[in-house]
Design an enzyme around this catalytic site. Sequence first.
Site, PDB file in Angstrom:
ATOM      1  N   ASP A   1      -2.786  -7.710  -1.623  1.00 57.43           N
ATOM      2  CA  ASP A   1      -3.547  -6.813  -0.747  1.00 57.43           C
ATOM      3  C   ASP A   1      -5.024  -7.192  -0.683  1.00 57.43           C
ATOM      4  OD1 ASP A   1      -3.920  -4.720   1.009  1.00 57.43           O
ATOM      5  OD2 ASP A   1      -4.212  -3.224  -0.558  1.00 57.43           O
TER       6      ASP A   1
ATOM      7  N   LYS B   1       0.841  -1.198   0.000  1.00 59.76           N
ATOM      8  CA  LYS B   1       0.000   0.000   0.000  1.00 59.76           C
ATOM      9  C   LYS B   1       0.878   1.251   0.000  1.00 59.76           C
ATOM     10  CE  LYS B   1      -3.651  -2.079   2.881  1.00 59.76           C
ATOM     11  NZ  LYS B   1      -4.847  -1.911   2.052  1.00 59.76           N
TER      12      LYS B   1
ATOM     13  N   ARG C   1     -10.124 -11.886   2.048  1.00 58.06           N
ATOM     14  CA  ARG C   1     -10.920 -12.999   1.510  1.00 58.06           C
ATOM     15  C   ARG C   1     -10.135 -14.311   1.578  1.00 58.06           C
ATOM     16  NH1 ARG C   1     -11.357  -9.696  -3.967  1.00 58.06           N
ATOM     17  NH2 ARG C   1     -11.116  -8.094  -2.373  1.00 58.06           N
TER      18      ARG C   1
ATOM     19  N   GLU D   1      -6.201  -9.743   0.753  1.00 54.81           N
ATOM     20  CA  GLU D   1      -5.867 -10.868   1.639  1.00 54.81           C
ATOM     21  C   GLU D   1      -7.000 -11.263   2.565  1.00 54.81           C
ATOM     22  OE1 GLU D   1      -6.220  -7.949   4.414  1.00 54.81           O
ATOM     23  OE2 GLU D   1      -5.199  -7.748   2.499  1.00 54.81           O
TER      24      GLU D   1
ATOM     25  N   ASP E   1      -7.640  -3.230  10.491  1.00 51.02           N
ATOM     26  CA  ASP E   1      -8.077  -4.307   9.601  1.00 51.02           C
ATOM     27  C   ASP E   1      -8.512  -5.557  10.364  1.00 51.02           C
ATOM     28  OD1 ASP E   1      -8.723  -4.797   6.987  1.00 51.02           O
ATOM     29  OD2 ASP E   1      -6.800  -5.673   6.445  1.00 51.02           O
TER      30      ASP E   1
END
Length: 504
Positions: free
Chosen positions: A351, A281, A355, A353, A292
């Site tokens: 990114d 990112k 899922r 990740e 997150d």
Amino acid sequence: MMDFSIKTIDAKTSIASLKAGCIAVGIYENKKLSPQAQALDKSGEITAALKSGDISGKPGSTLLLRKIAGVAAERVLLIGLGADGELSDKVMSMAALCVARVIATLGGNDAVLALPFDAIKERDLAWAIRSSILVLRESSYRSDTLKSKKETTLSGVKKVAFLVAAAKAAVAKEAVAQGLALANGIDLTKELGNLPGNVCTPTYLANTAKKLAKEFKLSVEVLDRKQLEALKMGSFLSVARGGGEAPKFIIIKHLGGKAKDAPTVLVGKGITFDTGGISLKGGAGMDEMKYDMCGAGSVLGTIRAIAELKLKLNVIGVIPATENMPSGTATKPGDIVTSMSGQTIEILNTDAEGRLVLCDALTYVERFKPAAVVDIATLTGACVTSLGHHNSGLFTRHDSAHDALANELLSAGKATGDTAWRMPIEDSYQEQLKSNFADMANIGGPAGGSITAACFLERYTKKYTWAHLDIAGTAWKSGAAKGATGRPVALLTTFLMNRAAAAK
């Protein structure tokens, strides 16, 4: 910590005779008094204050009066409620916020809220008490755990009582208990979200679950890397490859229902820090990627709330927890991994990740033969683009069972103001996840990003009724008010309370 209780009143008791540091009553525009304010106005001092123009009666307006003749309370706080007969839930929440701001500065020890809780459009007394407690607790919350000098707090009122008719005492007491449990669950979720990634690690989340289990007599199990390898969770482990922190897979059970009843399962994304991995990112704002794990935090907060309420329902919380870091061992774009379900995934972007950890958790929960599964995740920036910061995105299949689950979640959101909006899942979107080399890709391009993410998860949920909540826009605030919001604990807890009530 603020203490909440109820005070009852009947035909023989006068509001004016109640002893308190402060009593809050409502007034309307056009200088009209609520029934509770009228009962305190034997001397005409409240009417005189209105006539003087010192308070407009508009929502958000307040006036503090002291030593009113014939009133036992030391202070009377007038709260503007807008036009008479138009008292909405928003106005009542604003009134509670006004109370919170004023009583935080008072020298009195206790306050009585004598507001027209029964006059709110499309809401009831229980809602008014629960939501007022949440507003009052929100106003006193401080995110100063890691500050060497704690934020100075004004002494303020420490005890708050809700004035209700004696006939409604039982309803009011239950509402206070529910409001407190909700506030405690939300506070836990906010605390976990606000802690940095070097403190709130996967191990920290696991230890938090263990503490909850000990306090509320729940069962908890934490699986480590070797056990996850044995379960063939290749997708989850691919995310954990780059980080220095050990991944943890947390299962916490609140078995308050009948032994034979199928459990409702909550699955929370627990990425304790997300750099994006090799698909790194941008640096600006990356500190916010400590949030997150707010899906995981909301599962633990919800479990705490229902455990405190001793909810008669079987609920299982499942949290796949890991960092997503770049390193020499990190998963690379183009790598193909095999999920626990046996389906293969081409990782086009490391990114995406969330899922990848959720899909193995969603396969794992098949063993519980669940009544329903709800996963909660700060999954996609695309959801923020679609829905902003007001509604969480709700995704599920379209059939009678899934429509019923969606409606349960949507109505729980409306009941609490912790709202969600239903988004589509259709086979046409699944086309975007095609891969030349694996069963699927982990991203489907920028178009409909939150939908294709949900479509990815949907492939792992064929054996039960399932819904997905994308909370990327609602779990935290940026800017000056930066911090975790505690959403969607109120939605999830109310959803489970409604399920428990329906099971009676």
